[in-house]
Structures are given as structure tokens and as C-alpha cells.
Enzyme design. Sequence first.
Site, PDB file in Angstrom:
ATOM      1  N   SER A   1     146.959 -26.598 -38.020  1.00 53.44           N
ATOM      2  CA  SER A   1     145.628 -27.807 -37.083  1.00 53.44           C
ATOM      3  C   SER A   1     144.828 -25.884 -37.153  1.00 53.44           C
ATOM      4  O   SER A   1     145.017 -25.165 -36.568  1.00 53.44           O
ATOM      5  CB  SER A   1     146.192 -28.378 -37.402  1.00 53.44           C
ATOM      6  OG  SER A   1     146.299 -29.497 -37.736  1.00 53.44           O
TER       7      SER A   1
ATOM      8  N   HIS B   1     139.833 -31.127 -34.837  1.00 55.35           N
ATOM      9  CA  HIS B   1     140.699 -32.306 -33.769  1.00 55.35           C
ATOM     10  C   HIS B   1     141.541 -31.296 -33.284  1.00 55.35           C
ATOM     11  O   HIS B   1     141.873 -32.295 -32.590  1.00 55.35           O
ATOM     12  CB  HIS B   1     141.231 -32.591 -35.361  1.00 55.35           C
ATOM     13  CG  HIS B   1     142.265 -31.624 -35.916  1.00 55.35           C
ATOM     14  ND1 HIS B   1     141.617 -31.024 -37.377  1.00 55.35           N
ATOM     15  CD2 HIS B   1     143.595 -31.634 -36.071  1.00 55.35           C
ATOM     16  CE1 HIS B   1     142.576 -31.022 -37.621  1.00 55.35           C
ATOM     17  NE2 HIS B   1     144.161 -30.986 -37.112  1.00 55.35           N
TER      18      HIS B   1
ATOM     19  N   ASP C   1      -0.927  -2.113   8.731  1.00 56.81           N
ATOM     20  CA  ASP C   1      -1.884  -1.083   9.120  1.00 56.81           C
ATOM     21  C   ASP C   1      -3.462  -1.851   9.264  1.00 56.81           C
ATOM     22  O   ASP C   1      -3.229  -3.202   9.279  1.00 56.81           O
ATOM     23  CB  ASP C   1      -1.773   0.341   9.149  1.00 56.81           C
ATOM     24  CG  ASP C   1      -2.991   0.550   7.519  1.00 56.81           C
ATOM     25  OD1 ASP C   1      -3.282  -0.442   6.894  1.00 56.81           O
ATOM     26  OD2 ASP C   1      -2.636   1.572   7.360  1.00 56.81           O
TER      27      ASP C   1
ATOM     28  N   GLU D   1       0.787  -0.814   0.275  1.00 59.70           N
ATOM     29  CA  GLU D   1       0.274  -0.313   0.208  1.00 59.70           C
ATOM     30  C   GLU D   1       0.149   1.087  -0.190  1.00 59.70           C
ATOM     31  O   GLU D   1       2.356   1.160   0.642  1.00 59.70           O
ATOM     32  CB  GLU D   1      -1.485   0.198   1.444  1.00 59.70           C
ATOM     33  CG  GLU D   1      -2.019   0.863   1.336  1.00 59.70           C
ATOM     34  CD  GLU D   1      -2.820   0.992   2.382  1.00 59.70           C
ATOM     35  OE1 GLU D   1      -3.642   2.531   2.716  1.00 59.70           O
ATOM     36  OE2 GLU D   1      -2.036   0.314   4.250  1.00 59.70           O
TER      37      GLU D   1
ATOM     38  N   SER E   1      -6.270  -0.979   7.908  1.00 61.63           N
ATOM     39  CA  SER E   1      -7.173  -1.544   6.769  1.00 61.63           C
ATOM     40  C   SER E   1      -6.269  -1.444   5.374  1.00 61.63           C
ATOM     41  O   SER E   1      -5.373  -0.606   4.883  1.00 61.63           O
ATOM     42  CB  SER E   1      -8.578  -1.006   6.346  1.00 61.63           C
ATOM     43  OG  SER E   1      -7.781   0.525   6.515  1.00 61.63           O
TER      44      SER E   1
ATOM     45  N   ASP F   1       1.492   0.996   5.499  1.00 60.94           N
ATOM     46  CA  ASP F   1       2.744  -0.304   4.881  1.00 60.94           C
ATOM     47  C   ASP F   1       3.944   0.294   4.196  1.00 60.94           C
ATOM     48  O   ASP F   1       3.947   0.646   3.971  1.00 60.94           O
ATOM     49  CB  ASP F   1       1.453  -1.466   4.594  1.00 60.94           C
ATOM     50  CG  ASP F   1       0.178  -1.728   4.408  1.00 60.94           C
ATOM     51  OD1 ASP F   1       0.177  -1.318   6.227  1.00 60.94           O
ATOM     52  OD2 ASP F   1      -0.322  -1.917   3.539  1.00 60.94           O
TER      53      ASP F   1
ATOM     54  N   ASP G   1     134.797 -30.715 -39.180  1.00 57.94           N
ATOM     55  CA  ASP G   1     135.979 -30.341 -38.434  1.00 57.94           C
ATOM     56  C   ASP G   1     136.099 -29.075 -37.680  1.00 57.94           C
ATOM     57  O   ASP G   1     137.451 -27.943 -38.208  1.00 57.94           O
ATOM     58  CB  ASP G   1     137.151 -30.841 -39.375  1.00 57.94           C
ATOM     59  CG  ASP G   1     138.468 -30.972 -38.348  1.00 57.94           C
ATOM     60  OD1 ASP G   1     138.609 -30.461 -37.252  1.00 57.94           O
ATOM     61  OD2 ASP G   1     139.789 -30.962 -38.788  1.00 57.94           O
TER      62      ASP G   1
ATOM     63  N   GLY H   1      38.114 -10.807   4.898  1.00 51.43           N
ATOM     64  CA  GLY H   1      39.107  -9.507   5.546  1.00 51.43           C
ATOM     65  C   GLY H   1      40.210  -9.220   4.820  1.00 51.43           C
ATOM     66  O   GLY H   1      40.312  -9.287   3.114  1.00 51.43           O
TER      67      GLY H   1
ATOM     68  N   ASP I   1      31.862 -10.704   0.572  1.00 50.78           N
ATOM     69  CA  ASP I   1      32.985 -10.679   0.589  1.00 50.78           C
ATOM     70  C   ASP I   1      33.070  -9.143   0.823  1.00 50.78           C
ATOM     71  O   ASP I   1      32.748  -8.867  -0.500  1.00 50.78           O
ATOM     72  CB  ASP I   1      34.101 -11.628   0.420  1.00 50.78           C
ATOM     73  CG  ASP I   1      35.659 -10.748   0.313  1.00 50.78           C
ATOM     74  OD1 ASP I   1      35.724 -10.592   1.869  1.00 50.78           O
ATOM     75  OD2 ASP I   1      36.303 -10.503  -0.206  1.00 50.78           O
ATOM     76  N   VAL I   2      33.707  -8.611   1.866  1.00 51.11           N
ATOM     77  CA  VAL I   2      33.429  -7.321   1.427  1.00 51.11           C
ATOM     78  C   VAL I   2      34.950  -6.531   0.958  1.00 51.11           C
ATOM     79  O   VAL I   2      35.963  -7.566   1.750  1.00 51.11           O
ATOM     80  CB  VAL I   2      33.437  -6.353   2.939  1.00 51.11           C
ATOM     81  CG1 VAL I   2      33.461  -5.330   2.872  1.00 51.11           C
ATOM     82  CG2 VAL I   2      31.977  -6.990   3.427  1.00 51.11           C
TER      83      VAL I   2
END
EC number: 3.4.21.104
Length: 685
Positions: free
Chosen positions: A632, A482, A120, A67, A122, A75, A531, A162, A138-139
Site C-alpha cells: 500500500s 490509508h 465811480d 461801464e 458818473s 466800474d 486515497d 479731502g 469738492d476739490v
Amino acid sequence: MRLLIVLGLLWSLVATLLGSKWPEPVFGRLVSLGFPEKYGNHQDRSWTLTAPPGFRLRLYFTHFNLELSYRCEYDFVKLTSGTKVLATLCGQESTDTERAPGNDTFYSLGPSLKVTFHSDYSNEKPFTGFEAFYAAEDVDECRTSLGDSVPCDHYCHNYLGGYYCSCRVGYILHQNKHTCSALCSGQVFTGRSGFLSSPEYPQPYPKLSSCAYNIRLEEGFSITLDFVESFDVEMHPEAQCPYDSLKIQTDKREYGPFCGKTLPPRIETDSNKVTITFTTDESGNHTGWKIHYTSTAQPCPDPTAPPNGHISPVQATYVLKDSFSVFCKTGFELLQGSVPLKSFTAVCQKDGSWDRPIPECSIIDCGPPDDLPNGHVDYITGPEVTTYKAVIQYSCEETFYTMSSNGKYVCEADGFWTSSKGEKSLPVCKPVCGLSTHTSGGRIIGGQPAKPGDFPWQVLLLGETTAAGALIHDDWVLTAAHAVYGKTEAMSSLDIRMGILKRLSLIYTQAWPEAVFIHEGYTHGAGFDNDIALIKLKNKVTINRNIMPICLPRKEAASLMKTDFVGTVAGWGLTQKGFLARNLMFVDIPIVDHQKCATAYTKQPYPGAKVTVNMLCAGLDRGGKDSCRGDSGGALVFLDNETQRWFVGGIVSWGSINCGGSEQYGVYTKVTNYIPWIENIINNF
């Protein structure tokens, strides 16, 4: 196997972060009473939804028909997270004052969400209520919206359920697990000047940090601090620096604390040790400070460069620990008193004095030049001037010695006499070879005696027999193998005499052998091939008119020793009378065709000998000119018409028993075949 281990480690890490087990799934469906039929009046129902820590609740509607009323007073469905109302919903579509969920998704602010349904008394129409679904998710605490506080100072790491924080290098995570504190203690500054500042300056400094900066200079320095650029440290208007503060401590007093936005004044500490401490708390966003520190000390007197030198570095002032070096001009050396120095550096001390006196730059002195064997030195620059750039001239004894270089030496900056080729060693006076007063003519067998200077290379070898040799250097004698066979071990029995004509003369130059080298191809008693031998003298002999080496043959020598070309041989061997000659005798003899000589000895063989390619023959077909026993080892020499020097072409080796007989030629070792052997022995001894 490795993959399983890695997965196991990851599971252990996640389990540690989340607890002993994974959280139970949180999800479900919420509906109004009687759904999908209309709901009743006076309905009040609440659902309290809870997720594990680190999670939040997500809720959305798939059907919504309540409502409609002003501000949803009749409501409604109310969503509450903690103390905050997320939404109050009614109707089917949103208006200016009322809200319907439509396709919106709603999120809790924490791990809990309360859903309240109210109707309510009505309803004018049948309203079918609502259907909603929820689930825990998860945050991501690390993802923040604009304006939200950041959970971590540096790095934020999200995980299922976490998050955790980590810090950059140079920081450590505070025990609150969020703040990154700077690792800024224990810093030591030892330079005479420098800059230091708060961490991250000019960006905001870190929170919950305690920094300590130490300036440590040597005793004798005094430190001055100047705050520069900007100063911004958190302060309190009514208390003295209760949050963040900067303090300065010396061994004499303390300065500060300092905070606020005003640059503190210059601080002259009159100390060589300063400690600066900076502490911060958990709040604030300030840029910090920057300090320029300098130091002073008692200055030393300005140094003065010595003559012919300079000082480096040149400074306006020199204070404690400053230093300078002295460098001399090229050709000068550092001298402290009478002690030469390789280098010099003086350091300023704390009392304002230098630790060493300044040296002088003294001109390099090469000292008196070494004496030149068989030569002399002349001072060109001036009498006995031996200092830098002085010039001297080495010269060899003229006629008998020669020098390959120009002999000019200069005193260089390294203190050495140096030739134009950069040589530090003395030049060498090499004996002149092949000079003789001899002219052709004369005989041994019926020849003429030699005159002084005719054969200055002639060497007399005395021992068990008489033999000869030829001086080829001032410490080497060439002879027949020699003639010295058996003398390699018994060298003391070998008597070497030079500079004589008369064999029995008592006036001569004595030489003694140091080593005897017989050609490795010579076999005693098996002919006379190879020689040839060399005698190394213990000492060099002095070259003069009567003692001079004979030249070794040039490459072109073969053209001067062809058949019928005349050579000369000298000796003290047997004469025609059968006795050893008293005087040195010589004869000019022609070269004999090699094949002709070999054939002659085939007809009249010398026992055990034959003419080989290592031999040459000389003599006359009719005989009458020859060397003989006692000759020689003597040299058969030839005149080089191009150089006008005599060279040794043969060594008296063997021949017929009847010296000078018809077709009984003298056989000589062919020296040109042994030049490499001779040079190898001399160069490698």
C-alpha cells in the site's frame, strides 16, 4: 442685512473723514444794487464767500453789463482768493486791455472767495450791472496739473472734502501723511557674493527713509565692496553729506559718509561682517547707488582624485566652506582605510585645510561564492578571483541533479554575484526524476526481486504496519492516505527508509516526517476514494543511484495509461506464500478497462469500497499478477517513451482479499486527477 452693515461701515468711514456731520450746502446768487435796473454811482459792495475745508468755490455770471474803461479803472467787479486777484472785470465784451466774464467760470484757490463791486461818480449810459451764481464744490486734490507738486508719493485717494495717501508694498506712510518711506532695514545677505542697492535703483530713491543692509559671512571670509554703475546721493557743497548719506560699518572701522556723484573707491574690509546704512531726508530727486560685494578666504590645497575615481566639482580654487565629492568608477567602491563608504564629501576649513582625508577607490570584491547544495562552483576568470567582473560557473552533480539556468554568475558593481537574468540567489540543483535500470518482466505474486537502481524512488514506511511510498522530490514522499492515517499527529511513530532492497537491511537512508497531508476528500473506513497523501521530510535526502524521485505525470500521460498499457509496481508486500517479502519485488501488469473493473467488484464486492473515477485498475483477467498487503502506498509507474523517464500513474490503494485472484484486479489511486492538489501542497508549505 449684509448690505445694511456694509452701508453702515461706509457711512462711519466717511463720517470719520469729514467730521461729525456733513458740511452745510454753500451756494447763492449775487447781483448789483438795483439789478436788473441800472446801478447807481459811488457804489462799493463786497461779498466774502466761504466753503468748508477741502472745498472750493465756483462762480459764473448770467448777466454782466458794466461801464467799460481802460483797465477797468471806473466800474468793475474784482474776484480775489486769498492774496491773489483772480480777475478784474468790466464792460460787456473783452478787449485787448479789459476783460468781461462772458461764459467763463471762476474758481477759488482755497475755501474762500471775495467778490468786490465798485462804480465811480458818473455813467454816461444806463448800465444794468451783473448777476452771478456761486456754489461750493469738492476739490480733487489728487488731480494735479502739469508742473504742480504731487500731494502723495505713491497713491492718492480723494474723498468728499479731502484726500489721503497710501504706499506700495515695501513702504510705510511717514507721519507727515504724504511721504512713503522704504521698509529697508534688517536685510541680511549670507551669500559669498552679491549685489545690493538703494531702493528703486536706478530710479530716484524714496525720501525720509532709513535703510540698513547686513552682510554676514562665516568667520574666515573677508568682504570686499565695489561701487558699480552710477552713484548719485544728495550733497551740499560746503558740508559733508548733511542731507542724504551712505555709511559702511565693520567690526574694525567705519567708512564714509558718502554722497555726491563720484563712485567711492573699492573697500577691502578685512572682515566677515559689514553693515551698510543709508538715510535720506524729505527733499531731492537722486538715483542712489549700487554695490557688488565679493569675499575671499584662505584657500585649501587642490584635491587630487584617487586612481579609478574623479572629483566633482572641479574648481580653480577652493576656499572656506567649498566642498568636493569623490566618485569611483563603476566596479570600485570608496574605502577610508578598511571602512567602506557610501559617499564622500570634504569641506574646506577656515585654516585652509580639508576636514577629511581623500579615500581610495578599491575594486569591488564579491567574496567567495556560496556553496551550492548538490553542486559545485568553478572559478572561470582565475583561481579564486572574486573581484568586479569576475566570472564563476555553478554546476550540479551530474546524472542525479539538473539546473534550469546556465549557472554562470558575474561579480557586479553592487558587490553581489549575479546571474545573466539578474538573480542574486543561488541556482537550484533539482533532483533528476524517473531514471531506472529496470526492464520489463518479473512478478510480485510469483515475480522477481528488484536489482539496485531499478526502483530508486521506492520508500519503506514502517510503523504499526508495513507500507510503501514514492519519493517525488528530495523532501516529499507520495503515498496512500490509508497507509499514514493517524500519523498526522503521531509522526514520530513513522519510520521512513530509502535506498534499500532488503526490507530488514541495517544499511539504509533514514528520513523523518515534518508534516503529513491527507487529502481532505478521504474518509477512513468509508471506501478508498481520494486515497492519497503527502509526507514532507524534515531534511532533504541526497540523490544517488539508489535514491531518486519518480516523475509526476505530464499532461499527455493519459495516453500512456490506456487499457492494456503495461505499468510496473514494486513492494515488500505479501507474496504467494503469505509472508511479507524480504526483498523488494516488482511485477509488470496491464491497465484494465475501468468499467470492466468496476463491474468485477460489483460482483465480488470489497467490503465498503467501490471503484470511482479517481481510481484505475491493473492486473490480468486470469489473475497471478498483483500487488498485495504491505505494498500500500507504493507507485504504479509507467515509462514515458518521449522523455524516456518513468512517472507515477497510480498509488497502490486496495483490491481483493485474495491478491492476484481471477478478475480480482488491483485498484490504484489515479495520480493524474491530483496534480493540482499535489502542486498546491508543495508550493505553499
